[in-house]
Design a protein around this motif. Sequence first.
Motif, PDB file in Angstrom:
ATOM      1  N   GLN A  45      -7.529  10.376  39.684  1.00 13.15           N
ATOM      2  CA  GLN A  45      -6.224  10.592  40.286  1.00 13.15           C
ATOM      3  C   GLN A  45      -5.399   9.292  40.275  1.00 13.15           C
ATOM      4  O   GLN A  45      -4.212   9.316  40.022  1.00 13.15           O
ATOM      5  N   ASP A  82      -7.989  14.631  36.671  1.00 10.64           N
ATOM      6  CA  ASP A  82      -7.570  14.820  38.055  1.00 10.64           C
ATOM      7  C   ASP A  82      -6.110  14.413  38.164  1.00 10.64           C
ATOM      8  O   ASP A  82      -5.799  13.232  38.304  1.00 10.64           O
ATOM      9  N   SER A  87     -10.827  17.350  43.868  1.00 12.39           N
ATOM     10  CA  SER A  87     -11.421  16.091  43.380  1.00 12.39           C
ATOM     11  C   SER A  87     -12.914  16.064  43.676  1.00 12.39           C
ATOM     12  O   SER A  87     -13.703  15.522  42.899  1.00 12.39           O
TER      13      SER A  87
HETATM   14 MG   LIG Z   1      -7.752  15.064  44.660  1.00 13.44          MG
END
Ligand SMILES: [Mg+2]
Length: 439
Positions: A265, A345, A224
């Motif tokens: 995410q 992500d 990330s």
């Molecule tokens: Mg991550």
Amino acid sequence: AGVNAKLALVLGIWIATYVIVSFALAQRCRHYARDYAAARSLVSGKIVDSVTNIMNAKLFARRDYERSYLDGYLNLEVKRARETFWFMERIRWFQFLAAMVLMLGIIGYALRIWSAGGMTVGEFAMAASLSLLLIEQARGLSRRFLEFFEYVGNIHDGVGVIVRPHEVVDAADARILEVRGGGIEFKHVDFSYAAGKPVFKDLCLSIRPSEKIGLVGFSGSGKSTLLNLSLRLFEPQVGSILIDGQDIQTVSQESLRAAIAMIPQDPMLFHRTLMENIRYGRLDATDEEVIEAATKAHAHEFILDTDDGYDSLVGERGVKLSGGQRQRIALARAILKDASILLLDEATSSLDSITERHIQESLSFLMENKTVVVVAHRLSTLSHLDRIIVFHDGAIVEDGTHRELLRRKGHYAKLWSMQAGGFLPDIEVPEASTVDLAS
Ligand SMILES: [Mg+2]
Ligand SMILES: Nc1ncnc2c1ncn2[C@@H]1O[C@H](COP(=O)(O)OP(=O)(O)OP(=O)(O)O)[C@@H](O)[C@H]1O
């Protein structure tokens, strides 16, 4: 006249001393006020934290623990409040006593002169009332000092939070990013969020225009972070990141972020209608375009199932969406945005296999002619990409196509064979060392 001059002199000296001492004392009030304000905001922060984590408190049956935890901070606030009030009270007593002594002194003095016949009743009345007036003004002034420094202390606590400098600022001569193919290049990048804990050291990575790459690595390995750096949400301490040959530090953040669509995410939605939430990807999109994007993202079905369809409000008093549904809204946003670079992500991590299969089709359509970086734990979603990069401890340990990496029988092959039904067991970093990717 001699009497009045003497009186004026005494009064003048008193007022000067009084004001100076009050000022000096009031200044110390600043510290008390600042500490009190800091304790107050600490308590509010702790309460907000406890309330937002109410689910944790319930899941672990920690009501009493939370109560005594908050009690500790509340007691601190009460202590600071008491200290502040006592300090101010002491100053007020000093002011009151000093004023009383002077008033009595003046009245006694004037009375003596008057009884000795040195003054008429009118003069006495005037001298007394004028002195009283001056004393009252001086007391008013010192009260203002006290208030003033109390506010200074309060403000000091607040301003410290607000005036923290912006971490990332545009260069004064920032240009507009010109996207040609969407090639991304990391050149000798060192990066750490906090000093002494490097995430990347001398990271070099080159992504060609329209190339589609997958990032693989254990939780916490920096996947990330790589996406955050590409978006310039953080800046590397050493090295540079180029998009189509332009250093992203020299272009405006507006133009950089207009060129990149990211599905984070854990996507967040606004407390607005579903229509507005999706249209956020491109504000001038028509309703039809929004619906088309939602359909491609396989969000259309569940949106129609809500009471008000696209007009349903998202949030506490509206529709509450599951993680996978929020991801599909975020995907619809990205489809609308239609940027040249796409960062995903774990964009399909919360989806069941069937929905994921459907979305993979829309995704491969969306990915056409775009540079794409996909982060995923489920390796099956990466196998069709051009290249796969394996991260470990902030460094690239493998780089190649799915087939190449399998043939190499290295970390990727190990991870692939460990997958049961397409899932990588969620291994946390400490356990990861037992697998020892670097060997
Ligand atoms: Mg991550
Ligand atoms: N905002 C932040 N501030 C400070 N440290 C951070 C921040 N975000 C991440 N980190 C740290 O940086 C390291 C890399 O985190 P990152 O989020 O890039 O991992 P990841 O590979 O995406 O993991 P995951 O697979 O769990 O999403 C971790 O050690 C993490 O603790």
